[in-house]
Design a protein around this motif. Structure first.
Motif, PDB file in Angstrom:
ATOM      1  N   SER A   1       0.799  -1.158  -0.078  1.00  0.00           N
ATOM      2  CA  SER A   1      -0.071  -0.042  -0.031  1.00  0.00           C
ATOM      3  C   SER A   1       0.941   1.245  -0.017  1.00  0.00           C
ATOM      4  N   ALA A   2       0.343   2.194  -0.845  1.00  0.00           N
ATOM      5  CA  ALA A   2       1.318   3.407  -1.266  1.00  0.00           C
ATOM      6  C   ALA A   2       1.087   4.524   0.155  1.00  0.00           C
ATOM      7  N   SER A   3       2.123   4.988   0.544  1.00  0.00           N
ATOM      8  CA  SER A   3       1.898   5.965   1.389  1.00  0.00           C
ATOM      9  C   SER A   3       1.756   7.633   0.350  1.00  0.00           C
ATOM     10  N   PRO A   4       1.033   8.434   0.976  1.00  0.00           N
ATOM     11  CA  PRO A   4       0.805   9.541   0.250  1.00  0.00           C
ATOM     12  C   PRO A   4       2.088  10.232  -0.148  1.00  0.00           C
ATOM     13  N   LEU A   5       1.816  10.893  -1.291  1.00  0.00           N
ATOM     14  CA  LEU A   5       3.094  11.767  -1.755  1.00  0.00           C
ATOM     15  C   LEU A   5       3.279  13.095  -1.051  1.00  0.00           C
ATOM     16  N   ASP A   6       4.152  13.782  -0.725  1.00  0.00           N
ATOM     17  CA  ASP A   6       4.234  14.970  -0.140  1.00  0.00           C
ATOM     18  C   ASP A   6       4.921  15.638  -1.448  1.00  0.00           C
ATOM     19  N   SER A   7       5.276  17.097  -1.216  1.00  0.00           N
ATOM     20  CA  SER A   7       5.647  17.940  -2.084  1.00  0.00           C
ATOM     21  C   SER A   7       7.239  17.490  -2.641  1.00  0.00           C
TER      22      SER A   7
ATOM     23  N   ARG B   1      10.238   3.486  -5.210  1.00  0.00           N
ATOM     24  CA  ARG B   1      10.351   2.186  -6.238  1.00  0.00           C
ATOM     25  C   ARG B   1       9.388   1.288  -5.310  1.00  0.00           C
ATOM     26  N   LYS B   2       9.842   1.044  -4.144  1.00  0.00           N
ATOM     27  CA  LYS B   2       9.296  -0.186  -3.394  1.00  0.00           C
ATOM     28  C   LYS B   2       7.729  -0.215  -3.241  1.00  0.00           C
TER      29      LYS B   2
END
Length: 163
Positions: A5-11, A50-51
């Motif tokens: 599960s992907a964590s949210p992207l920050d700036s 990448r992970k």
């Protein structure tokens, strides 16, 4: 294979992804300067991106003309049968190295393919194998590109910046 599960992207992540899409060969220290982070932080973020499947591959963009692949073709393929097993077989047959891009699409066609070839003779051999010899190909239509105006795999990230 399921992705973690992907964590949210920050700036910082968005800036890194943008910078890598323009030139993924940049040294870590240059990326760190661009996104205002330490090289260690950039390295950790890249490993996580990448992970988590945000970065699918690190590749070089090769000029087709320089390597003799001077003809670009867009091929619409119409399937005879569209049951899941038949479509999966077609997806598999359209995943070979001679196919640059393959899209399963809505509309009149079932697939759109992009190929670059050295000659029409080469394309005729590919067409024979992939389309004429495939009993599930009802028909196909080939368009020859006169000029490559823009080719990229760059994903726009502007909407992520506004979040």
């Amino acid at each position: 294979m399921s992705l973690p599960s992907a964590s949210p992207l920050d700036s910082f992540d968005v800036a890194l992804l943008d910078a890598l899409q323009l030139d993924n060969g940049r040294p870590l220290r240059e990326l760190a300067t661009l996104v205002h982070l330490s090289t260690a932080s950039v390295q950790r973020r890249l490993q996580r991106l990448r992970k988590e499947g945000y970065i699918l591959a690190d590749t070089a963009v090769v000029d087709p003309d320089r390597v003799g692949q001077v003809i670009t073709l867009i091929v619409e393929v119409h399937a005879e049968r569209t049951q899941s097993v038949d479509l999966e077989d077609m997806k598999q047959s359209f995943s070979g190295p001679e196919i640059q891009q393959c899209y399963y699409v809505t509309g009149e066609a079932d697939f759109l393919l992009v190929l670059t070839v050295a000659s029409m003779t080469v394309y005729q051999q590919i067409a024979q194998r992939l389309f004429h010899d495939n009993p599930n190909v009802r028909s196909f239509r080939t368009t020859v590109a006169l000029e490559r105006v823009k080719t990229t795999l760059h994903v726009p990230l502007e909407t992520l910046r506004k979040s």
